[in-house]
Design an enzyme around this catalytic site. Structure first.
Site, PDB file in Angstrom:
ATOM      1  N   ASP A  26       6.921  -2.161  -1.796  1.00 32.17           N
ATOM      2  CA  ASP A  26       8.111  -2.421  -0.840  1.00 32.17           C
ATOM      3  C   ASP A  26       8.922  -3.027  -2.155  1.00 32.17           C
ATOM      4  OD1 ASP A  26       7.122  -4.860  -1.031  1.00 32.17           O
ATOM      5  OD2 ASP A  26       6.691  -5.050   1.056  1.00 32.17           O
ATOM      6  N   HIS A  78       6.393   6.873   3.967  1.00 33.60           N
ATOM      7  CA  HIS A  78       5.431   5.871   4.136  1.00 33.60           C
ATOM      8  C   HIS A  78       4.723   6.091   5.459  1.00 33.60           C
ATOM      9  CE1 HIS A  78       7.543   2.853   1.455  1.00 33.60           C
ATOM     10  NE2 HIS A  78       7.066   3.806   0.702  1.00 33.60           N
TER      11      HIS A  78
END
Length: 835
Positions: free
Chosen positions: A84, A329
């Protein structure tokens, strides 16, 4: 020595990953962030395109030294921080702090700690994504600018020591506005009519009037029309229905459901999920995607077919409503669906089971139902009434996903008139029904529910404020700052009417109920309201919910490579800073004082205002010039707000402290202090429980609290020393410890002496040898120690834009100052990640 060094964020991951990679790899941890902006006003050079100055955190100096040594002896350094923006920024900071050569760095990412995922990451390395680093850096710089410039204004205009923040202030505003909506809500009464009918074989049928009656006279009239009336089933409508499973968990929905089903706080959920992730049991827990990979869906199907049968499996894909979600994701899921109980820790197992059920259910068939709606006609003296009663019920034809899991609902989703009432008895059209009982009960409209931590997360997500990584710290921050508190509140008694029709007679009663009782809800404090009102009045953009969401969208554009971060900051700061200067110089002070009126007995003016230790009422002297006269003060009770306190409320508060009675020939007094209501007896203080009122507590209850406190204190004391009363051996939350004055000393685990057998000399010896305390009270409680060796100052780094060549560092014998690079806003196609 290994040829490869892998650096992860958490030490819990390191050993597992090292086992997967083998002897050619050494895996170690950075223990999270290693650098941050310096804690001073010159951390950001606004005039030089917002160039930040970073410094290695003091608690990470040893970590950096150790990593430098390890990095010198390897061919390749693999940066394996989280996938991230925060993780990308940590990789960049590691590269800069360790002076790593770009040619020897490989960035790898994985979203689960399994052998397949780790080996696949090693096979597919990439470079550090400058766009993601820029997005994180822009967020960090903007939030520092807001905090460092707004907070001093609050100190000057409201109260010293306050703080403000872009996301935290918006979150406080959401809570404050909900509280005011609730306070301004005027409940309206209405009557809900329910009926119970006898059906064949002693079975019952529950039905209700299709509409609400807004007056008691109308309810009375309807029941009178039902006296000696006949009731028949006019219609039986059976409809097939289905229920579909919820999508797999995102960060937000996991926090919400763990709160509703497990009673976890938002921060607790993230802490437990982090442990499950690091142990390799679940995929990465910071995500806003509801997508599952094809491989995950196949693995889930295999488990479903094996456990429940082929008919229970259904391959499903989900699409998030969020425009900024990273669909590349995955949602949060187990790494191995066949593993039902991977951990022994109770909290971890409960959360894992919740994640497992949600992910499995998302790949299961719909539940098939049959829903029945019964319409009951009313006939009085051969005249059919316009009103009808309805009964609803449903039966499950096929369980589908309900065999595993059903999503919970928030308070606002719980309707009083629930759509289904369970399974109905056998019925047919034209069937006559015998009325056993009919009631018309007065109910009241309700305001929107106060936020729980979970429902606040849901609201922030829907408003676009913050991202998955920010929800938990934001909610923790606003509570730590005491702008918002999570607590229970007592309800108030309310009367309501009940009309009952039985045996053709109507009976009317007035009953009482408790309304407004709350548990684990978020309430704004008086200071939270004052700060919110000041910011809304003077910095409307900063706490404007739409503006806050727009800033988040701009961070996303930076991450996608579609916006230069310096340009974004320049646009924001160009409007923000002049307003800060204007308010600091010319703005009005926050009005925290309100006159309530005069004391009818003495004529003294009574105000309500913020004091040093919270909100209070004050009774001023008649003659302000007379120095002998002193004002009287009384703290507000829990739940009383500055803008709502009346003169009558204040006069009640001035009854405290009040004499409650006598115990052991000594006075018992109830009062309110800095830490809440308390009982004072024999120079000792006993807290009054939050749900009890110091204005009404009686002598019997006060004595009970005093005795309970004595028993608790007696269990706490293991040993005292008459020759030195400052030294005691006590029982604490984490076991026995030694108290020497204000200093608390741990008893070493390897000490072969039972706490009860400790001597005074041994206690003092352990106190002398104990490490100096850290943190807020260190200076007050630390004992004198031998002078420590001189430390070198922390390495300080001023960020610059990266060039093709690596910047060199001047070596000095004093503190090292390194000029490092600030990532450019490169225009490459971004690697999708979730923040």
């Amino acid at each position: 020595m290994s040829k490869n060094l892998v650096i992860v964020e958490s030490p819990a991951k390191a050993k597992t990953i090292e086992n997967y990679l083998g002897k050619d790899f050494t895996v170690t941890s950075s223990f999270g962030h290693v650098r941050d902006l310096v804690k001073s006003n010159d951390a950001i050079d606004v005039e030089n395109n917002f160039t930040p100055t970073y410094v290695v955190s003091k608690d990470k100096e040893d970590v950096i030294r150790s990593l430098r040594k390890l990095a010198k002896g390897v061919e390749t350094v693999w940066l394996a921080t989280d996938d991230d923006r925060e993780g990308e920024a940590i990789s960049w900071h590691l590269k800069e702090a360790l002076n790593l050569d770009e040619k020897n760095i490989k960035r790898i990412i994985f979203r689960e700690i399994t052998k397949t995922a780790i080996l696949n990451a090693i096979q597919n390395p990439r470079t550090i994504d400058d766009d993601l680093v820029n997005a994180q850096q822009a967020r960090r710089i903007l939030d520092r600018l807001v905090g460092f410039e707004l907070s001093p204004v609050l100190w000057k205009k409201v109260k010293y020591g306050l703080s403000a923040g872009r996301v935290q202030s918006a979150a406080v505003r959401v809570v404050v506005e909900r509280e005011r909506q609730i306070d301004e809500f005027n409940a309206k009464g209405f009557y809900k009519v329910d009926a119970i009918f006898d059906v064949e074989n002693g079975k019952k049928l529950n039905a209700e009037l299709s509409k609400r009656l807004d007056e008691k006279t109308k309810a009375q009239g309807f029941l009178e029309n039902c006296i000696n009336a006949t009731f028949k089933i006019d219609n039986l409508e059976k409809k097939p229905a289905k229920k579909s499973p919820a999508a797999p968990f995102t960060t937000s929905t996991l926090q919400q459901e763990a709160s509703r089903k497990l009673g976890f706080s938002v921060s607790q959920t993230m802490m437990v999920a982090q442990r499950l992730y690091e142990a390799g049991h679940i995929s990465y827990m910071r995500t806003d995607s509801v997508n599952l990979s094809e491989e995950s869906r196949q693995n889930a199907a295999t488990e479903i077919i094996a456990s429940y049968g082929q008919e229970f499996a259904k391959n499903r894909t989900y699409k998030t409503k969020s425009n900024s979600a990273q669909e590349a994701h995955e949602a949060i899921r187990p790494t191995n669906f066949a593993n039902r109980q991977p951990v022994s820790d109770n909290q971890q197992q409960r959360l894992y089971e919740l994640i497992w059920k949600r992910a499995i259910a998302s790949q299961m068939s719909d539940a098939k139902l049959e829903r029945t709606i019964v319409t009951i006609g009313i006939t009085k003296e051969d005249k059919k009434l316009a009103e009808t009663l309805k009964a609803t019920g449903e039966i499950i034809i096929f369980e589908g996903f309900l065999k595993v899991y059903l999503e919970s609902k928030d308070d606002d989703d719980d309707e009083e008139n629930s759509e289904t009432k369970g399974v109905l008895p056998p019925l047919k059209v034209g069937q006559s029904l015998d009325l056993e009982l009919m009631t018309a009960t007065e109910r009241f409209t309700r305001p929107k529910a106060r936020y729980t931590e979970a429902s606040l997360v849901k609201e922030l997500e829907e408003l676009g404020i913050g991202r998955p990584s920010t929800y938990a710290p934001t909610i923790s921050t606003i509570q730590k700052r005491e702008y918002v508190v999570k607590e229970a509140r007592d309800g108030v008694q309310r009367e309501y009417s009940v009309l009952t029709l039985k045996n053709d007679k109507i009976d009317s009663k007035t009953k009482t109920e408790t309304t407004g009782a709350e548990k684990n809800k978020l309430f704004p404090t008086n200071m939270g309201m004052v700060v919110n009102d000041f910011l809304v009045g003077n910095f409307p953009d900063i706490v404007n919910l739409t503006f806050t969401a727009q800033v988040e969208a701009e961070f996303d554009k930076i991450a996608d490579g579609n916006l230069e971060w310096e340009k974004m900051l320049g646009s924001f700061y160009g409007q923000f800073h002049p307003q800060v200067v204007k308010v600091a110089e010319d703005g009005e002070y926050a009005n925290t004082t309100r006159e309530l009126g005069k004391d009818p007995k003495t004529g003294r003016t009574i105000n309500v205002r913020m004091g040093r230790y919270g909100a209070m009422v004050e009774k001023l002297p008649l003659d302000p010039e007379d120095k002998e006269q002193k004002p009287d003060f009384a703290s507000l009770l829990k739940g009383q707000y500055l803008d709502k306190v009346t003169l009558e409320d204040a006069l009640e508060l001035f009854k405290l402290p009040r004499d409650v009675g006598m115990f052991e020939n000594k006075k018992v007094v109830a009062a309110i202090g800095r830490f809440g209501p308390y009982i004072r007896h024999d120079s000792k203080f006993v807290s009054i429980p939050k749900e009890e009122d110091p204005l009404t507590i009686n002598e019997e209850r006060a004595i009970e609290l005093i005795k309970e406190k004595r028993e608790k204190d007696a269990k706490k004391i293991i040993k005292v020393f008459p020759e030195n009363e400052e030294v005691r051996v006590l029982n604490g939350r984490w076991g026995a410890y030694i108290a020497v004055g204000k200093q608390n000393v741990k008893i070493p685990k390897d000490l072969e002496i039972e706490p009860i057998d400790l001597t005074l000399e041994k206690c003092l010896e352990l106190a002398e040898a104990a490490p100096a305390p850290k943190g807020k009270y260190a200076k007050k409680t630390a004992t004198k120690k031998a002078p420590a060796k001189k430390k070198t100052t922390a390495k300080k780094t001023t960020a610059k834009k990266p060039a093709a060549k690596k910047a060199t560092t001047k070596k000095t014998t004093t503190a090292k100052k390194t000029t490092v690079k600030k990532p450019t806003a490169k225009k490459t196609t971004p690697k999708k990640t979730t923040d």
